[in-house]
Motif scaffolding. Structure first.
Motif, PDB file in Angstrom:
ATOM      1  N   VAL A 213       0.838  -1.206   0.000  1.00  0.00           N
ATOM      2  CA  VAL A 213       0.000   0.000   0.000  1.00  0.00           C
ATOM      3  C   VAL A 213       0.875   1.258   0.000  1.00  0.00           C
ATOM      4  O   VAL A 213       1.946   1.282   0.624  1.00  0.00           O
ATOM      5  CB  VAL A 213      -0.951  -0.023   1.232  1.00  0.00           C
TER       6      VAL A 213
ATOM      7  N   GLU B 285       0.582   6.926   2.093  1.00  0.00           N
ATOM      8  CA  GLU B 285      -0.487   7.860   2.474  1.00  0.00           C
ATOM      9  C   GLU B 285      -1.774   7.146   2.917  1.00  0.00           C
ATOM     10  O   GLU B 285      -2.596   7.705   3.642  1.00  0.00           O
ATOM     11  CB  GLU B 285      -0.799   8.812   1.320  1.00  0.00           C
ATOM     12  N   HIS B 286      -1.962   5.893   2.475  1.00  0.00           N
ATOM     13  CA  HIS B 286      -3.189   5.155   2.825  1.00  0.00           C
ATOM     14  C   HIS B 286      -2.964   4.137   3.947  1.00  0.00           C
ATOM     15  O   HIS B 286      -3.878   3.368   4.272  1.00  0.00           O
ATOM     16  CB  HIS B 286      -3.734   4.409   1.595  1.00  0.00           C
ATOM     17  N   LEU B 287      -1.764   4.121   4.526  1.00  0.00           N
ATOM     18  CA  LEU B 287      -1.401   3.088   5.490  1.00  0.00           C
ATOM     19  C   LEU B 287      -2.342   3.052   6.696  1.00  0.00           C
ATOM     20  O   LEU B 287      -2.800   1.987   7.112  1.00  0.00           O
ATOM     21  CB  LEU B 287       0.054   3.297   5.948  1.00  0.00           C
TER      22      LEU B 287
ATOM     23  N   LYS C  28      -5.476   4.017   7.125  1.00  0.00           N
ATOM     24  CA  LYS C  28      -6.827   3.502   6.844  1.00  0.00           C
ATOM     25  C   LYS C  28      -6.828   1.977   6.679  1.00  0.00           C
ATOM     26  O   LYS C  28      -7.736   1.286   7.139  1.00  0.00           O
ATOM     27  CB  LYS C  28      -7.382   4.162   5.570  1.00  0.00           C
ATOM     28  N   ILE C  29      -5.786   1.460   6.033  1.00  0.00           N
ATOM     29  CA  ILE C  29      -5.705   0.017   5.800  1.00  0.00           C
ATOM     30  C   ILE C  29      -5.445  -0.717   7.115  1.00  0.00           C
ATOM     31  O   ILE C  29      -6.022  -1.786   7.372  1.00  0.00           O
ATOM     32  CB  ILE C  29      -4.598  -0.316   4.763  1.00  0.00           C
TER      33      ILE C  29
ATOM     34  N   ARG D  27       6.242   3.356  -0.302  1.00  0.00           N
ATOM     35  CA  ARG D  27       5.453   2.129  -0.442  1.00  0.00           C
ATOM     36  C   ARG D  27       5.782   1.161   0.705  1.00  0.00           C
ATOM     37  O   ARG D  27       6.945   0.911   0.997  1.00  0.00           O
ATOM     38  CB  ARG D  27       5.756   1.479  -1.784  1.00  0.00           C
TER      39      ARG D  27
ATOM     40  N   LYS E 226      -9.668  -1.883  -1.655  1.00  0.00           N
ATOM     41  CA  LYS E 226      -9.502  -1.102  -2.885  1.00  0.00           C
ATOM     42  C   LYS E 226     -10.097   0.301  -2.744  1.00  0.00           C
ATOM     43  O   LYS E 226      -9.516   1.281  -3.199  1.00  0.00           O
ATOM     44  CB  LYS E 226     -10.158  -1.834  -4.061  1.00  0.00           C
TER      45      LYS E 226
ATOM     46  N   SER F 134      -8.004   2.621  -0.430  1.00  0.00           N
ATOM     47  CA  SER F 134      -6.694   3.010  -0.970  1.00  0.00           C
ATOM     48  C   SER F 134      -6.801   3.598  -2.373  1.00  0.00           C
ATOM     49  O   SER F 134      -5.794   3.764  -3.056  1.00  0.00           O
ATOM     50  CB  SER F 134      -5.770   1.787  -1.010  1.00  0.00           C
ATOM     51  N   ARG F 135      -8.041   3.882  -2.805  1.00  0.00           N
ATOM     52  CA  ARG F 135      -8.311   4.411  -4.153  1.00  0.00           C
ATOM     53  C   ARG F 135      -7.759   3.485  -5.241  1.00  0.00           C
ATOM     54  O   ARG F 135      -7.276   3.938  -6.283  1.00  0.00           O
ATOM     55  CB  ARG F 135      -7.705   5.805  -4.316  1.00  0.00           C
TER      56      ARG F 135
ATOM     57  N   TYR G 275      -5.087   1.562  -5.098  1.00  0.00           N
ATOM     58  CA  TYR G 275      -3.630   1.391  -5.163  1.00  0.00           C
ATOM     59  C   TYR G 275      -3.115   0.234  -4.314  1.00  0.00           C
ATOM     60  O   TYR G 275      -1.986  -0.205  -4.493  1.00  0.00           O
ATOM     61  CB  TYR G 275      -2.914   2.679  -4.741  1.00  0.00           C
ATOM     62  N   ALA G 276      -3.883  -0.247  -3.349  1.00  0.00           N
ATOM     63  CA  ALA G 276      -3.404  -1.342  -2.495  1.00  0.00           C
ATOM     64  C   ALA G 276      -3.582  -2.673  -3.221  1.00  0.00           C
ATOM     65  O   ALA G 276      -4.497  -2.849  -4.016  1.00  0.00           O
ATOM     66  CB  ALA G 276      -4.175  -1.358  -1.180  1.00  0.00           C
TER      67      ALA G 276
END
Length: 599
Positions: free
Chosen positions: A412, A415-417, A419-420, A441, A462, A465-466, A468-469
């Motif tokens: 991931v 920037e989305h870490l 939320k995931i 990354r 998905k 992460s828009r 990207y994950a």
């Protein structure tokens, strides 16, 4: 053809990194097809594949290639799926090759399934050729991705081919590299025949069509062949190759990939991973087959019309021939009648199989909520597996229930870490590792209960992460947990097809959400319908679908109130009697509601 001029290789990659488009360009570059016959994603021959933009079945094609050194080579290319649910297709394809072309998107870099596929190729002792695709995109960073492949995957990518499958840039140089890098097959045409069955399907006119890789010896038309697993003898009526269209040939030699047609009518005679030998040499050793695949997700599939049961049975047999990674066995449901309990590799795999059954065989089906297989330990110290909630014994007989836990690896952007990580923690996940692959990354590893992942985890991953994950997962172990069976009752009667096994902490919320959803879905009838969620004898949530009522007071214009009360009491008694004999009709959407509890 002399084996030294043959190259067998698979194209492997993460989903949507351009495998099928690159296969199209390779077919065009070798002049194997006329321009008027060319179409996008030529090897994806299912409507489902074209609609969803994914490869579901591995497809082979044999191409003749003129190398600049003056020699003509035969390239046997296998385009494989990229989604984690179709890993078994990839593993079968790799067992039939000497090399693998690892395609990596130059704009996205190494993803979870990239690693999973390359490790699978290394386990099969294949030569791996890394290829950077989509180099003409504005945000492609070839040098950075080369470093990623070298550091993360452990393969030197400094001189790897740079291509654009869309525009055809670098495909000519790539084919030259394939001939140089990928070793030729080691088989000898004069040895006793050994051919591996790595795919098959049913054709209504030809019977069972077998796709083989010949490892040793030569197979000619009219040869008597022996299938070692089923111990059946057949005559090779037709031999053919895909180049890329069906083309008949007189023989298949060591190192070649082709089609064998013997007029086999019995589907059970053919087994994926079986070895074909000559009938006169039955003692020829078998080739190493494939590991038995273990389903991860289970659900019941039932025909809407009970008369379609035999048609469903026949359809499942034919589909299992083409996709041996799913299992099925007969089961009976009080609510839905006769059907089959099917096992799949994942939720997408389940959806694809159901859609193929409906499209290819014209069936109308109802599927129950997916579940996984739980290990149950009884108070008498007996251990057994349960994949259907209705088979779970009474709580007083259970010592503990163990749920399957998977090790999930998620790639991931930084920037989305957060939320995931929250998503994984909410699903009862335990973090085991975190590693920064590059400055922006991250790879995080979690132990996650499969039951929490089976519904909509991938969709949430998905969306958060828009897109990207990416993720890959492997079964780890069965772990004891406080699990309960959540029953749904309609007017006091349990509907087995709506039962689910869940963690006790989530049971109340799931029961409440499910009863509320069912209240909106189930049509009003002539009597009140009580929808209850219960754990054992304890009801934890309830909703009521109110009865349709005729206005019995419409004819009363004023007058004594006792007349009105008498009419209402009469109606009430009628509703009670109707409730005792009435059946609740459950629409198909009710079974889908279980899937959407977390929305």
């Amino acid at each position: 053809m002399d084996p030294k001029f043959i190259r067998n290789f698979s194209i492997i990659a993460h989903i949507d990194h351009g495998k099928s488009t690159l296969a199209d360009r390779i077919i065009q570059e070798t002049n194997s097809i006329q321009d008027r016959q060319m179409k996008d994603r030529l090897l994806d021959n299912m409507d489902l594949e074209k609609e969803r933009g994914i490869t579901i079945k591995a497809q082979t094609v044999s191409l003749k290639y003129e190398h600049p050194n003056g020699n003509e080579y035969l390239l046997n290319l296998i385009d494989t799926p990229g989604h984690v649910d179709f890993t078994y297709e990839v593993s079968r394809s790799l067992a039939s090759c000497e090399g693998a072309m690892l395609v990596v998107d130059a704009s996205q870099g190494v993803e979870a399934q990239t690693l999973a596929n390359v490790y699978m190729a290394i386990e099969n002792d294949l030569e791996v050729l890394p290829v950077l695709n989509k180099i003409d995109l504005p945000h492609a960073d070839s040098e950075k991705v080369k470093e990623e492949i070298t550091e993360i995957v452990g393969i030197d990518a400094t001189d790897c081919p740079l291509v654009s499958a869309k525009s055809g840039i670098g495909v000519k140089e790539l084919l030259e590299k394939v001939v140089e890098m990928i070793p030729p097959p080691k088989g000898v045409a004069s040895n006793p025949l050994q051919a591996l069955i790595f795919d098959s399907w049913f054709d209504p006119y030809r019977g069972v069509v077998i796709l083989v890789r010949v490892f040793e010896g030569t197979l000619n038309i009219k040869d008597q062949i022996f299938l070692k697993h089923s111990e059946k003898t057949y005559e090779a009526l037709k031999l053919a190759v895909h180049n890329p269209f069906y083309t008949e040939v007189k023989s298949l030699q060591a190192g070649e990939v082709g089609i064998v047609i013997c007029g086999i009518k019995s589907i059970r005679d053919v087994s994926i991973g079986d070895t074909i030998v000559h009938n006169k040499l039955k003692k020829t050793p078998s080739l190493e087959g494939y590991e038995e695949v273990k389903p991860m997700v289970f659900c019941g599939i039932f025909p809407v019309v009970s008369e379609d049961y035999e048609a469903l049975k026949e359809a499942l047999e034919k589909l299992a021939l083409n996709d041996s990674s799913f299992t099925y066995e007969a089961e009976t449901s009080q609510a839905l009648g006769f059907g089959y309990r099917c096992g799949f590799l994942g939720l997408l795999h389940m959806n694809i199989i159901q859609e193929r059954l409906e499209r290819e065989f014209g069936l109308t089906l109802i599927s129950t909520a997916p579940s996984c297989s739980f290990q149950v330990l009884t108070v008498q110290s007996e251990t057994f597996f349960v994949d259907n909630p209705s088979e779970l014994p009474d709580a007083s007989l259970i010592e503990e229930i163990r749920e399957p836990v998977v090790e999930i690896s998620i790639h991931v952007p930084n920037e989305h870490l957060g939320k995931i990580m929250k998503l994984c923690n909410d699903r009862r996940g335990k973090q085991t590792n975190m590693q920064y692959l590059t400055s922006d990354r991250v790879q995080i590893t979690y132990d996650l209960p499969l039951s929490e992942m089976v519904f909509d985890f991938y969709d949430h991953l998905k969306s958060l992460s828009r897109g990207y994950a990416s993720m890959d997962y492997n079964f780890k172990e069965y772990r004891a947990s406080k699990l309960v069976k959540l029953d749904i009752l309609l007017n006091g009667e349990s509907v087995d097809a709506l039962s689910i096994i869940c963690h006790h902490e989530n049971a109340y919320n799931k029961g409440k959400d499910l009863t509320q959803k069912l209240r909106k879905i189930i049509d009003r009838q002539q009597f009140d319908i009580a929808i209850q969620a219960s754990i054992g004898q304890k009801v934890i949530a309830r909703e009521t679908v109110k009865a349709l009522r005729k206005n019995v007071l419409a004819k009363c214009y004023g007058g004594d109130i006792s007349r009105k009360r008498k009419l209402l009491e009469k109606q009430k008694e009628g509703k009670k009697r109707m409730k005792m004999v009435g059946n609740v009709e459950i629409p198909q959407e009710a079974f889908l509601a279980v899937l959407k509890v977390d929305e």
